[in-house]
Design a protein around this motif. Structure first.
Motif, PDB file in Angstrom:
ATOM      1  N   ILE A  86     -13.233   9.395 -18.353  1.00 43.45           N
ATOM      2  CA  ILE A  86     -13.716  10.089 -17.156  1.00 43.45           C
ATOM      3  C   ILE A  86     -14.446  11.375 -17.530  1.00 43.45           C
ATOM      4  CG2 ILE A  86     -12.968  11.319 -15.083  1.00 43.45           C
ATOM      5  CD1 ILE A  86     -10.771   9.217 -14.771  1.00 43.45           C
ATOM      6  N   GLU A  87     -13.954  12.057 -18.562  1.00 41.19           N
ATOM      7  CA  GLU A  87     -14.620  13.273 -19.022  1.00 41.19           C
ATOM      8  C   GLU A  87     -16.015  12.954 -19.571  1.00 41.19           C
ATOM      9  OE1 GLU A  87     -15.383  17.194 -19.833  1.00 41.19           O
ATOM     10  OE2 GLU A  87     -13.713  16.342 -18.689  1.00 41.19           O
ATOM     11  N   ASP A 116      -3.432   6.606 -10.487  1.00 42.94           N
ATOM     12  CA  ASP A 116      -3.710   7.905  -9.851  1.00 42.94           C
ATOM     13  C   ASP A 116      -4.776   8.678 -10.622  1.00 42.94           C
ATOM     14  OD1 ASP A 116      -2.039   7.758  -7.637  1.00 42.94           O
ATOM     15  OD2 ASP A 116      -0.309   8.550  -8.711  1.00 42.94           O
ATOM     16  N   SER A 117      -4.751   8.538 -11.950  1.00 37.96           N
ATOM     17  CA  SER A 117      -5.735   9.261 -12.770  1.00 37.96           C
ATOM     18  C   SER A 117      -7.151   8.743 -12.539  1.00 37.96           C
ATOM     19  CB  SER A 117      -5.358   9.156 -14.255  1.00 37.96           C
ATOM     20  OG  SER A 117      -5.469   7.827 -14.718  1.00 37.96           O
ATOM     21  N   LEU A 118      -7.270   7.499 -12.046  1.00 43.80           N
ATOM     22  CA  LEU A 118      -8.586   6.944 -11.726  1.00 43.80           C
ATOM     23  C   LEU A 118      -9.083   7.398 -10.363  1.00 43.80           C
ATOM     24  CD1 LEU A 118      -8.018   3.210 -12.750  1.00 43.80           C
ATOM     25  CD2 LEU A 118      -9.537   4.819 -13.901  1.00 43.80           C
ATOM     26  N   LEU A 119      -8.133   7.653  -9.476  1.00 49.87           N
ATOM     27  CA  LEU A 119      -8.460   7.866  -8.072  1.00 49.87           C
ATOM     28  C   LEU A 119      -9.437   9.018  -7.869  1.00 49.87           C
ATOM     29  CD1 LEU A 119      -7.952   7.013  -5.154  1.00 49.87           C
ATOM     30  CD2 LEU A 119      -5.936   8.499  -5.149  1.00 49.87           C
ATOM     31  N   GLY A 120      -9.173  10.157  -8.522  1.00 50.01           N
ATOM     32  CA  GLY A 120     -10.027  11.325  -8.350  1.00 50.01           C
ATOM     33  C   GLY A 120     -11.460  11.064  -8.774  1.00 50.01           C
ATOM     34  N   ALA A 121     -11.623  10.344  -9.893  1.00 51.91           N
ATOM     35  CA  ALA A 121     -12.974  10.054 -10.397  1.00 51.91           C
ATOM     36  C   ALA A 121     -13.736   9.156  -9.436  1.00 51.91           C
ATOM     37  CB  ALA A 121     -12.883   9.401 -11.771  1.00 51.91           C
ATOM     38  N   VAL A 122     -13.037   8.212  -8.830  1.00 48.16           N
ATOM     39  CA  VAL A 122     -13.676   7.328  -7.854  1.00 48.16           C
ATOM     40  C   VAL A 122     -14.044   8.110  -6.598  1.00 48.16           C
ATOM     41  CG1 VAL A 122     -13.317   5.308  -6.374  1.00 48.16           C
ATOM     42  CG2 VAL A 122     -12.513   5.268  -8.740  1.00 48.16           C
ATOM     43  N   GLU A 123     -13.121   8.963  -6.136  1.00 48.87           N
ATOM     44  CA  GLU A 123     -13.371   9.754  -4.918  1.00 48.87           C
ATOM     45  C   GLU A 123     -14.544  10.706  -5.092  1.00 48.87           C
ATOM     46  OE1 GLU A 123      -9.514  11.532  -4.411  1.00 48.87           O
ATOM     47  OE2 GLU A 123      -9.016  10.189  -2.740  1.00 48.87           O
ATOM     48  N   ARG A 124     -14.654  11.307  -6.283  1.00 43.38           N
ATOM     49  CA  ARG A 124     -15.716  12.297  -6.519  1.00 43.38           C
ATOM     50  C   ARG A 124     -17.030  11.652  -6.940  1.00 43.38           C
ATOM     51  NH1 ARG A 124     -11.484  14.532  -9.428  1.00 43.38           N
ATOM     52  NH2 ARG A 124     -12.603  14.298 -11.412  1.00 43.38           N
ATOM     53  N   GLY A 125     -17.042  10.335  -7.076  1.00 47.81           N
ATOM     54  CA  GLY A 125     -18.282   9.660  -7.445  1.00 47.81           C
ATOM     55  C   GLY A 125     -18.681   9.876  -8.883  1.00 47.81           C
ATOM     56  N   ILE A 126     -17.694  10.057  -9.769  1.00 45.68           N
ATOM     57  CA  ILE A 126     -17.989  10.229 -11.192  1.00 45.68           C
ATOM     58  C   ILE A 126     -18.256   8.880 -11.851  1.00 45.68           C
ATOM     59  CG2 ILE A 126     -17.026  10.995 -13.402  1.00 45.68           C
ATOM     60  CD1 ILE A 126     -15.492  13.139 -11.882  1.00 45.68           C
ATOM     61  N   ILE A 142      -2.483   0.544  -6.244  1.00 51.09           N
ATOM     62  CA  ILE A 142      -2.008   1.505  -5.246  1.00 51.09           C
ATOM     63  C   ILE A 142      -2.955   1.523  -4.045  1.00 51.09           C
ATOM     64  CG2 ILE A 142      -0.776   2.930  -6.930  1.00 51.09           C
ATOM     65  CD1 ILE A 142      -3.116   4.889  -6.865  1.00 51.09           C
ATOM     66  N   SER A 143      -2.386   1.738  -2.876  1.00 56.20           N
ATOM     67  CA  SER A 143      -3.161   1.604  -1.638  1.00 56.20           C
ATOM     68  C   SER A 143      -4.336   2.582  -1.582  1.00 56.20           C
ATOM     69  CB  SER A 143      -2.248   1.804  -0.425  1.00 56.20           C
ATOM     70  OG  SER A 143      -1.594   3.056  -0.476  1.00 56.20           O
ATOM     71  N   ALA A 144      -4.142   3.807  -2.089  1.00 57.40           N
ATOM     72  CA  ALA A 144      -5.227   4.796  -2.042  1.00 57.40           C
ATOM     73  C   ALA A 144      -6.434   4.344  -2.849  1.00 57.40           C
ATOM     74  CB  ALA A 144      -4.724   6.140  -2.562  1.00 57.40           C
ATOM     75  N   LEU A 145      -6.186   3.724  -3.997  1.00 52.93           N
ATOM     76  CA  LEU A 145      -7.283   3.232  -4.829  1.00 52.93           C
ATOM     77  C   LEU A 145      -7.868   1.955  -4.246  1.00 52.93           C
ATOM     78  CD1 LEU A 145      -8.894   3.647  -7.434  1.00 52.93           C
ATOM     79  CD2 LEU A 145      -7.125   2.364  -8.660  1.00 52.93           C
ATOM     80  N   LEU A 146      -6.997   1.088  -3.762  1.00 52.27           N
ATOM     81  CA  LEU A 146      -7.450  -0.183  -3.202  1.00 52.27           C
ATOM     82  C   LEU A 146      -8.348   0.031  -1.986  1.00 52.27           C
ATOM     83  CD1 LEU A 146      -7.177  -3.273  -3.555  1.00 52.27           C
ATOM     84  CD2 LEU A 146      -5.242  -3.187  -1.975  1.00 52.27           C
ATOM     85  N   SER A 147      -8.032   1.051  -1.186  1.00 55.98           N
ATOM     86  CA  SER A 147      -8.815   1.312   0.023  1.00 55.98           C
ATOM     87  C   SER A 147     -10.228   1.770  -0.301  1.00 55.98           C
ATOM     88  CB  SER A 147      -8.116   2.361   0.889  1.00 55.98           C
ATOM     89  OG  SER A 147      -8.099   3.619   0.243  1.00 55.98           O
ATOM     90  N   ARG A 148     -10.457   2.214  -1.519  1.00 61.18           N
ATOM     91  CA  ARG A 148     -11.780   2.686  -1.929  1.00 61.18           C
ATOM     92  C   ARG A 148     -12.550   1.641  -2.728  1.00 61.18           C
ATOM     93  NH1 ARG A 148      -8.348   6.561  -1.075  1.00 61.18           N
ATOM     94  NH2 ARG A 148      -9.017   8.615  -0.336  1.00 61.18           N
ATOM     95  N   CYS A 149     -11.987   0.437  -2.798  1.00 59.50           N
ATOM     96  CA  CYS A 149     -12.618  -0.633  -3.563  1.00 59.50           C
ATOM     97  C   CYS A 149     -12.845  -1.859  -2.686  1.00 59.50           C
ATOM     98  CB  CYS A 149     -11.748  -1.039  -4.754  1.00 59.50           C
ATOM     99  SG  CYS A 149     -11.519   0.245  -5.997  1.00 59.50           S
ATOM    100  N   GLN A 150     -13.922  -2.543  -2.959  1.00 60.27           N
ATOM    101  CA  GLN A 150     -14.168  -3.836  -2.336  1.00 60.27           C
ATOM    102  C   GLN A 150     -13.541  -4.906  -3.225  1.00 60.27           C
ATOM    103  OE1 GLN A 150     -15.868  -4.677   0.632  1.00 60.27           O
ATOM    104  NE2 GLN A 150     -14.992  -6.678   0.147  1.00 60.27           N
ATOM    105  N   VAL A 151     -12.728  -5.786  -2.650  1.00 57.97           N
ATOM    106  CA  VAL A 151     -12.093  -6.843  -3.428  1.00 57.97           C
ATOM    107  C   VAL A 151     -12.948  -8.117  -3.348  1.00 57.97           C
ATOM    108  CG1 VAL A 151     -10.054  -8.314  -3.688  1.00 57.97           C
ATOM    109  CG2 VAL A 151      -9.787  -5.901  -3.053  1.00 57.97           C
TER     110      VAL A 151
END
Length: 426
Positions: A86-87, A116-126, A142-151
């Motif tokens: 991510i960095e 969880d460590s992936l979630l922030g990068a996905v949310e911020r568009g990194i 996890i639901s927070a990550l799944l909700s931001r992904c198309q399956v």
């Protein structure tokens, strides 16, 4: 030839036009192809069986859009590895480069903290995340990550797809096109590969290397003689993954503790995920034992919880205890049959109105128009029972639950006959 990559790698497609299978996703006009061609790519999860092209598709997408591509395997990567990638992706974004693609293979094996460590990068568009999994993402991501992904669901490859791969390899591969190969029979190749394209090409290459002849004729006997003996006893990423878990479940359903423990051992020795085994036993406890022994569900749930806490090798004792208990428990699928019948009845009859006496009456108006008026409180009557109707009028008297023929449910049947004399007469 020894310096060349394996055949499966040499034949890996580089464009969507070369990609085999999954026409519902990447065929002309299909949903994922449209997203790729538009350049508006969401984060996504590829869910499907092994060897259907999840990793290849992710790579094709990144290359087709000229995006940097990072790849991690959840089996041997930790939070530190995720953060490092991510960095790097963040530095690329700051440098003005296009949004990188981060591919996570077997994302279902990531812990909550890793996800969880992936979630922030996905949310911020990194990064644009592409995860691959053979397990239902609803349970494993996890639901927070799944909700931001198309399956996207990838399907088993058809026989025609697999044969097309073999023919393509024989005519286009830099090594095989110079060999005299006749594909006389293919059934054994397809069966041993279990529909896994990568495994199919590996088996094919193994076979061709084993036959030292100017003309190579591929027959079922040749495959079984030269390949089968070299294959692993248990391949948790291939056909035997499904065959052996099937044998395990059917042994417990068939009340054979010996078969159950044997197939359990096959999976454990082969490195199967113990939580996958425990989850399947949890399902069986309701599906095949149910109210014949309600304690089976409690033990299976305890087993599932314990396996997640303890891990291998110690949890193999808990898995063995539970498998034996489930195998030796009385069996009933009456709960499974009942909910199936109820769902079919709902689909057939639609939204039937709730009888007035069963409706909630929180306001004076509702009480005045009869909500709850004729309801009889069971505890106010002898034996905590009073004969009244609980189904919509249109299906009144319908029998949905038919108790199984076992000690506990025979007792329940007698009670139902006593209460509902007009329904349970037998």
């Amino acid at each position: 030839m020894n310096n060349l990559p394996p055949l499966a790698e040499r034949m890996r497609p580089r464009t969507l036009d070369d990609y085999v299978g999954q026409k519902h996703l990447v065929g002309p006009g299909a949903v994922l192809r449209k997203a790729i061609e538009s350049g508006n790519l969401p984060s996504m999860i590829f869910w499907g069986p092994p060897g259907v092209g999840k990793t290849t598709l992710a790579y094709i997408i990144s290359q087709g859009l000229s995006r940097p591509f990072f790849s991690l395997s959840a089996i041997n990567s930790g939070v530190k590895d995720v953060r490092e990638v991510i960095e790097k992706a963040s530095l690329l974004k700051q440098g003005g480069q296009t949004l990188p693609v981060l591919f996570i293979d077997e994302i279902h094996r990531f812990s909550k903290s890793q996800q969880d460590s992936l979630l922030g990068a996905v949310e911020r568009g990194i990064v644009t995340l592409i995860g691959a999994t053979t397990e239902n993402p609803s349970f494993e991501v996890i639901s927070a990550l799944l909700s931001r992904c198309q399956v996207y669901i990838l399907q088993h490859l058809e026989e025609s797809d697999l044969l097309a791969l073999l023919n393509k390899a024989m005519t286009e591969d830099e090594v095989l096109k110079h060999k005299n190969i006749t594909l006389k029979e293919h059934e054994a190749l397809l069966r041993l590969s279990g529909g896994d394209a990568r495994k199919l090409l590996n088996i094919f290459e193994l076979l061709l290397n084993a036959i030292d002849a100017p003309e190579i004729v591929v027959t079922n006997d040749a495959v079984l003689e030269n390949v089968q003996q070299n294959m692993a006893l248990y391949d948790k990423a291939g056909e035997q993954h499904y065959d052996i878990i099937s044998a395990f479940i059917k042994s417990m359903r068939g009340s054979d503790p010996n078969g159950a423990v044997y197939w359990l051992a096959r999976m454990l020795v082969g490195g199967e995920d113990p939580t996958f085994i425990a989850r399947r036993m949890l399902i069986l406890a309701s599906e095949d034992i149910g109210n014949a022994n309600p304690n089976a569900l409690l033990l299976a749930q305890s087993c599932f919880d314990a396996v997640k806490v303890i891990g291998i090798p110690e949890s193999q004792l808990i898995l063995s205890q539970t498998a034996i208990y489930l195998a030796t428990s009385p069996k009933s699928n009456s709960a499974t049959t009942a909910i199936g019948a109820a769902i079919a009845l709902v689909k057939q009859t639609g939204d039937l109105p709730v009888p007035l006496h069963l409706r909630n009456a929180p306001t004076k108006l509702m009480k005045n128009i009869g909500y709850g008026k004729e309801y009889k409180y069971a505890h106010s009557y002898e034996g905590n029972f009073i004969d009244q109707d609980f189904l919509p009028e249109a299906i009144r008297g319908t029998i949905i639950y038919d108790p199984g023929n076992n000690a506990r449910e025979n007792e329940a049947r007698e009670k139902m006959k006593k209460y509902w004399t007009q329904r349970y007469k037998y």
